[in-house]
Design an enzyme around this catalytic site. Structure first.
Site, mmCIF file in Angstrom:
data_model
loop_
_atom_site.group_PDB
_atom_site.id
_atom_site.type_symbol
_atom_site.label_atom_id
_atom_site.label_comp_id
_atom_site.label_asym_id
_atom_site.label_seq_id
_atom_site.Cartn_x
_atom_site.Cartn_y
_atom_site.Cartn_z
ATOM 1 N N ASP B 99 0.849 -1.509 0.149
ATOM 2 C CA ASP B 99 -0.128 -0.013 -0.169
ATOM 3 C C ASP B 99 0.918 1.051 -0.176
ATOM 4 O OD1 ASP B 99 -2.523 1.453 0.048
ATOM 5 O OD2 ASP B 99 -2.618 1.144 2.094
ATOM 6 N N HIS B 106 -3.900 14.150 0.595
ATOM 7 C CA HIS B 106 -4.036 13.146 1.749
ATOM 8 C C HIS B 106 -2.994 13.187 2.567
ATOM 9 C CE1 HIS B 106 -5.194 9.492 4.212
ATOM 10 N NE2 HIS B 106 -4.017 9.046 3.842
ATOM 11 N N GLU B 167 -10.571 3.808 3.312
ATOM 12 C CA GLU B 167 -9.610 4.579 2.773
ATOM 13 C C GLU B 167 -9.958 3.972 1.009
ATOM 14 O OE1 GLU B 167 -5.625 3.870 3.829
ATOM 15 O OE2 GLU B 167 -5.756 5.557 5.231
ATOM 16 N N GLU B 169 -9.141 3.682 -2.591
ATOM 17 C CA GLU B 169 -7.809 3.622 -3.285
ATOM 18 C C GLU B 169 -7.962 2.879 -4.560
ATOM 19 O OE1 GLU B 169 -4.873 2.077 -0.861
ATOM 20 O OE2 GLU B 169 -5.330 2.696 0.947
ATOM 21 N N ASP B 199 -9.424 0.137 1.690
ATOM 22 C CA ASP B 199 -8.360 -0.302 2.880
ATOM 23 C C ASP B 199 -8.991 -0.084 4.174
ATOM 24 O OD1 ASP B 199 -5.944 -1.332 3.729
ATOM 25 O OD2 ASP B 199 -5.009 0.693 3.647
ATOM 26 N N ARG B 203 -8.349 3.437 13.164
ATOM 27 C CA ARG B 203 -7.389 4.803 13.212
ATOM 28 C C ARG B 203 -7.154 4.502 14.771
ATOM 29 N NH1 ARG B 203 -6.094 5.826 8.476
ATOM 30 N NH2 ARG B 203 -8.034 6.522 6.986
ATOM 31 N N GLN B 206 -4.278 2.058 15.010
ATOM 32 C CA GLN B 206 -3.084 2.143 14.558
ATOM 33 C C GLN B 206 -2.242 3.300 15.003
ATOM 34 O OE1 GLN B 206 -4.376 3.767 10.221
ATOM 35 N NE2 GLN B 206 -2.586 4.592 9.834
ATOM 36 N N LYS B 219 -5.079 -2.124 10.006
ATOM 37 C CA LYS B 219 -5.241 -2.388 8.721
ATOM 38 C C LYS B 219 -5.439 -3.651 8.210
ATOM 39 C CE LYS B 219 -3.772 2.104 7.003
ATOM 40 N NZ LYS B 219 -4.542 2.623 6.227
ATOM 41 N N THR B 223 -9.224 -6.107 3.803
ATOM 42 C CA THR B 223 -8.973 -5.092 2.867
ATOM 43 C C THR B 223 -9.890 -5.408 1.515
ATOM 44 O OG1 THR B 223 -6.806 -4.647 3.470
ATOM 45 C CG2 THR B 223 -7.357 -3.794 1.021
ATOM 46 N N GLU B 322 -10.468 12.489 7.202
ATOM 47 C CA GLU B 322 -10.136 13.745 6.648
ATOM 48 C C GLU B 322 -11.364 14.436 6.604
ATOM 49 O OE1 GLU B 322 -7.091 13.507 3.108
ATOM 50 O OE2 GLU B 322 -7.877 11.230 3.729
#
Lengths: 367, 367
Positions: B99, B106, B167, B169, B199, B203, B206, B219, B223, B322
């Site tokens: 990844d 971002h 996420e 992607e 993904d 948070r 992490q 993570k 996925t 975000e």
């Protein structure tokens, strides 16, 4: 006998013109298991199908091999092949590869080298076994030449790695998978055996790339493993180290999975370090519990490694960056040569003993 | 027609009681390729054997399918199966999963959220596409329920993740492998196609675990990827973004691999963001060159993803952390509900268009 009936590590071998298949090391021979046991699972070119069978099959098979080697010598002799006649292959198909950071002495040394004057351990270190995913596709068998990687060494520097290093580690190989969403059960139900690992590291590439997502190209060029997987059952167990603070529930030890394994790192024929696995802070059952507590599933062939094994004494460090304190105290050899990091042509061999038991060594030469 | 002859993404499907096999999406049908093309490579339960054939085979096969669908309708109709009759599977066996972190918006947003008042981009960010290895074994196909992970949320906190995120992607799937020690050649010779990726990210887990070795359990629980792989050949290309400073030699672009793909993130039926792939800083050919510059080999089935796609505008951000600025500005829905992070029962769907072309969507529900 060095590899006697109490040892019996598994590997994958072939003779010229023949297909790779599973065998067990016995002295200086390989026992060709498919014909010896009349079981086609050993005709596969990897240990994965056998490892997937689970603990009862592992124990029964080991007992059967021990019986045959002891009692049925004329039969088994027909299936014993001298080691010098065979080529050894990567013994299992690596599914995911996770590398941990379980030595408190290693983590402390690295902290002191890179952040002198501050607390060497990060705030999370004593609360969980820190780990990350490595590249499974570049795990190679002992003896595979290791090409010095090229890469970015800083903002305007590109070229061959100038700080090529080793990491002496112990790897754990998963046999029995889990279902996505469910943490793993008991360690011994999932883990088939152990192998010595050299996690080659490009320290300059790693230092420039690793913030904030961790090591990537500094590690992914090659990771060497022994051709021999020692069954878990063969290993003597000891209590793990005391842990403060006491870990949270899922990390509390259910049984003793400390391992009394003494390693030796040999660089161009001279022993440069003797890392003791017994000094590790986090035990392998804790690594497994941590890796799956979020519901991540295991597959047959998953490899997870301990991270660099370093003991508290200077002569017990598991990497050159520690042994030479980032190059400031080069190693001196009997020839008069010195080494800060690896040079082309250097050969590194990691060997180990667990009590009376010898583990299969892992070796590689820089090209 | 939404999935017409200019599109033709590949997937793996099965009907009840039948083995999974390779098909191509055509409108609301799947073309059963093994009988339609008389080629047993499509009888495999994954795209890997076909992807390994290489670019000439990919182009010839695509042209053949287009011809058959256009000119040979009575024959092909026998092999078109309505989508509602089939189950879609993970379309390829994932070898390694990498990844990246290629969106400058971002990376800047994350820097501002976690290190306010400092330079948001790390010193290495404009010099190389930062990346790390993820867990290949927990890549799942769209529609697979996502179980909220449990884990350590801090030094004395254990429990279910309270900051479950997405996420959005784009993933790139490798067909043609390389040899250990040799960097990859041209992008289009190795990469078979693209897939939308979610993904999923915890948070809180992490944030506590990721120093210094990067994301791990935050993570690795799941996925999600689309069941459809869009062939590279179908995608319109545009120049990549200007880059300052100019990247070092191996990262200089050889041709245009910017992609004009417009994504939509749909949370419980409402569009909450429209990330533009065209705003990405690092292009996928640069990711491939970087990933292999150290000699790391590629395998068929390697997946590498772009990292979260965020554009410069607030409505173009590719993650909830975000979009809600770490929960401080919750999203408001037409129902009156709000969301800072995902709640149980929430469904997230990511869809995308590249000009006239629709990509196969990726969806998942939290359980």
């Amino acid at each position: 006998m060095t590899f006697g009936v109490d040892n019996l590590p598994y590997g994958v071998f072939s003779r010229p013109g023949e297909a790779p298949r599973v065998g067990v090391r016995y002295g200086d021979h390989v026992l060709d298991l498919a014909p010896a046991l009349h079981d086609e699972v050993f005709a596969a070119p990897s240990l994965n199908p056998f490892m997937a069978r689970g603990r009862t099959a592992w124990r029964d098979t080991r007992a059967l091999i021990q019986n045959k080697l002891t009692d049925d010598t004329s039969m088994t002799e027909r299936h014993l092949i001298p080691l010098e006649q065979v080529r050894l292959h990567l013994p299992f198909e690596v599914a995911d590869y996770v590398d941990f950071y379980c030595s408190i002495d290693h983590a402390s040394n690295i902290g002191q080298i890179f952040r002198p004057g501050t607390e060497p351990l990060q705030p999370n270190w004593r609360h969980l076994p820190v780990g990350y995913h490595g590249r499974a596709g570049t795990v190679v068998v002992s003896g595979t030449p290791v090409r010095r990687p090229r890469g970015q060494l800083g903002p305007d520097a590109f070229g061959p790695c100038a700080k090529l290093d080793i990491e002496a580690e112990l790897g754990f190989v998963v046999g029995v998978p889990t279902t996505l969403g469910s943490p793993a059960g008991a360690f011994e139900e999932h883990v088939f055996g152990v192998t010595l690992v050299n996690d080659w590291s490009a320290r300059d590439i790693q230092a420039w790339e690793y913030v904030p997502l961790g090591p990537f190209l500094g590690k992914s060029f090659a990771t060497s493993v022994s051709p021999w997987i020692t069954p878990l059952e063969a290993l003597p167990r000891i209590p793990g180290r005391a842990q403060l603070p006491e870990p949270v529930g899922y990390l509390r030890r259910q049984s003793d999975w400390g391992l009394d394994i003494s390693l030796e790192i040999v660089l161009n024929g001279e022993v440069v370090s003797r890392p003791p696995y017994s000094s590790m802070y986090w035990t392998p059952d804790q690594m497994l519990a941590h890796m799956t507590v979020n519901g991540a599933s295991l597959r047959t062939g998953d490899l997870f490694a301990s991270g660099t094994i370093s003991g508290p004494a200077p002569g017990e460090r598991g990497s050159l960056i520690e042994l030479t304190w980032n190059g400031s105290e080069p190693l001196k050899f009997s020839s008069g040569e010195t080494r800060s990091f690896l040079e082309d042509g250097d050969t590194v061999t990691i060997r180990a003993r667990a009590g009376e038991l010898t583990l299969g060594e892992v070796s590689g030469t820089i090209v």
